[in-house]
Scaffold this active site. Structure first.
Site, short mmCIF file in Angstrom:
data_model
loop_
_atom_site.label_atom_id
_atom_site.label_comp_id
_atom_site.label_asym_id
_atom_site.label_seq_id
_atom_site.Cartn_x
_atom_site.Cartn_y
_atom_site.Cartn_z
N PHE A 165 49.62 46.65 23.99
CA PHE A 165 51.05 46.80 23.74
C PHE A 165 51.50 48.08 24.44
O PHE A 165 51.03 49.17 24.13
CB PHE A 165 51.37 46.89 22.25
CG PHE A 165 52.86 46.93 21.99
CD1 PHE A 165 53.58 45.76 21.80
CD2 PHE A 165 53.54 48.14 21.95
CE1 PHE A 165 54.96 45.79 21.59
CE2 PHE A 165 54.92 48.19 21.74
CZ PHE A 165 55.62 47.00 21.55
N ASP A 250 47.48 55.26 28.23
CA ASP A 250 48.66 55.16 27.39
C ASP A 250 48.32 55.78 26.04
O ASP A 250 47.72 55.15 25.17
CB ASP A 250 49.07 53.69 27.24
CG ASP A 250 50.29 53.49 26.36
OD1 ASP A 250 50.62 54.42 25.59
OD2 ASP A 250 50.89 52.40 26.40
N LYS A 279 56.44 59.03 21.10
CA LYS A 279 56.41 58.90 19.65
C LYS A 279 56.39 60.25 18.93
O LYS A 279 57.42 60.86 18.69
CB LYS A 279 55.24 58.02 19.22
CG LYS A 279 55.45 56.53 19.54
CD LYS A 279 54.39 55.68 18.89
CE LYS A 279 54.54 54.20 19.23
NZ LYS A 279 55.74 53.58 18.62
#
Length: 477
Positions: A165, A250, A279
């Site tokens: 994802f 990532d 985030k």
């Protein structure tokens, strides 16, 4: 007439100071109706169906409080956004300081000091990288990495992994390993190649074409909390070097201490060509993402003065986002949250490993630090197996809701599954949790898992209700 009424109301309110807190208090009872009318109606239906429509009104640290001021322990942390907890005073003070300073902000034909300072701080943690590119989100960081890799290598291809994802914008969507996010949105970017996670032979077959610009991988996959084999990331890095492909980590969810290291790649000793962070860097207040990269990549992308703005984003490097990032790094360091995440995570993983020995449907525990996956699986005993099979026939992964919903309703613990049709519940709590919070988690999970092993029982009555809802939804489709 309606327009006149609106204008009249606006005129009458002209002298009243704009008060956000008062506005929220006044309109809060309309929360779900407003969302149903103006936003995502299906999300409201989901919350109401599973009983999560409690109306959270405030948050502090690791806790949420509903409209009745009942306290909940948040194990989602906004999908990893609240690494330092909600409304941390250091982050809030930094933002208030920026607002009080009358900084010019987003002049565009200038270079802001705060962005340079945040870049300096981040790159101190990645001495093998040289440059920082700021953007507004993790998905934007992925988009930038795709562009940077293609420009640097003059190759079209990007390799990603099953179950990955990386975001929901079009480039990032092209690298998602779960079809549910891609179905119905048409063709994704050309040149994107999927390989199995933890399969170096498959990766080498893809890279050996010498048409691959980048291999983008999560050090620990968020969808399922899947860990790499011990030699996988080092082997992937070596293959990328061999075939001239850029190796991109990532760390949007795993970074900034989440796994008990500043970056998850530190567990395996690799040094990618680019690292993506977002985030938790926001401090939970102002969205921010960043690509940390080697200088030769920047030299290719921003190669001349007329290429200085060849890639960018209007709100990137805004002063509030940069201050939030700096304050977040300060909190992580001063409160030793990385070490705390490692210790707290070790305690919780040990507890969940104990559950695998005591309860037959708790199959496996995976994770590092405070990124933990608890996987459930089909039981051996006859009664439990029949009940499990009934739920799985209706909707794959439905069993996990028999854990998460009672955790929420009975124990005031907010948690969710690790992905669509998943049998894994993911814990992604803030790094400020206490021993008392761990006690809370252990009591709640122990009681809920024990209850799920009783047939018939309250949990399986809930299962029947959820199965009925799923069958009705399927019939409607």
């Amino acid at each position: 007439m309606q327009e006149a009424a609106v204008l009249k109301t606006s005129s009458a309110d002209e002298d009243r100071p704009f008060d956000v807190a008062a506005l929220i208090a006044e309109r809060e009872p309309e929360r779900y109706a407003l969302h149903t009318q103006h936003l995502n109606e299906m999300m409201v239906k989901v919350l109401q169906t599973i009983g999560y429509d409690v109306g959270f009104r405030r948050g502090h640290g690791q806790y949420l409080y509903d409209r009745q001021d009942v306290r909940y322990l948040d194990l989602l942390s906004g999908w990893g956004v609240f690494g330092v907890g909600r409304n941390h005073p250091t982050v809030r003070d930094a933002l208030q300081s920026v607002l009080a300073s009358d900084l010019p902000n987003l002049v565009q034909m200038d270079v802001p000091v705060l962005a340079a300072l945040l870049a300096e701080k981040l790159l101190q943690h990645t001495p093998f990288l040289d440059k920082a590119f700021f953007c507004n989100s993790g998905a934007e960081a992925v988009e930038a990495a795709i562009k940077f890799a293609r420009r640097t290598t003059n190759r079209p291809g990007v390799v990603y992994c099953d179950h990955a994802f990386h975001g929901l914008t079009y480039g990032a969507l092209s690298l998602n390993g779960d079809a549910i996010f891609r179905d119905g949105f048409g063709e994704t970017l050309p040149g994107c190649v999927r390989v199995p996670f933890n399969d170096l032979a498959a990766l080498e077959r893809a890279l050996s074409t010498r048409e691959i610009a980048a291999f983008i991988v999560e050090p620990i996959q968020g969808k399922g909390v899947n860990l790499p084999d011990d030699g996988y990331l080092a082997g992937a890095q070596a293959l990328c070097r061999k075939y001239g492909t850029l190796f991109v980590a990532d760390e949007i969810q795993t970074g900034l201490g989440r796994t008990g290291k500043f970056l998850a790649i530190e567990h395996w000793g690799v040094e990618p060509d680019m690292v993506l962070i977002a985030k938790a860097l926001s401090g939970g207040h102002v969205p921010v993402g960043v690509v940390l990269a080697k200088k030769p990549i920047f030299d290719k992308v921003f190669s001349r003065m007329d290429k200085a703005v060849v890639h960018g984003s209007t709100f990137a490097k805004n002063d509030l986002a940069m201050a939030a990032g700096l304050a977040t790094l300060e909190v992580i360091g001063s409160e030793r949250l990385i070490e705390k995440a490692a210790a707290t995570g070790a305690r919780l993983i040990s507890f969940f490993e104990g559950l695998t020995r005591r309860y037959e449907m708790v199959r496996e525990v995976r994770g590092k630090g405070l990124m933990i996956g608890v996987e459930f699986g089909a039981p051996q005993s006859l009664k439990l197996r029949a009940a499990w099979s009934l739920l799985e026939t209706v909707n794959t992964g439905l069993f996990c809701q028999l854990i998460t919903i009672p955790l929420f309703k009975e124990h005031k613990i907010l948690a969710q599954v690790a992905g669509h049709a998943s049998h894994t519940i993911k814990l992604l709590p803030t790094m400020v949790m206490t021993d008392a919070d761990c006690d809370w988690i252990e009591r709640g999970f122990e009681a809920t898992v024990a209850e799920s092993h009783k047939v018939p029982g309250a949990v399986w009555s809930l299962g029947k209700t959820l199965a009925d809802h799923a069958l009705k939804a399927r019939a409607a489709r």
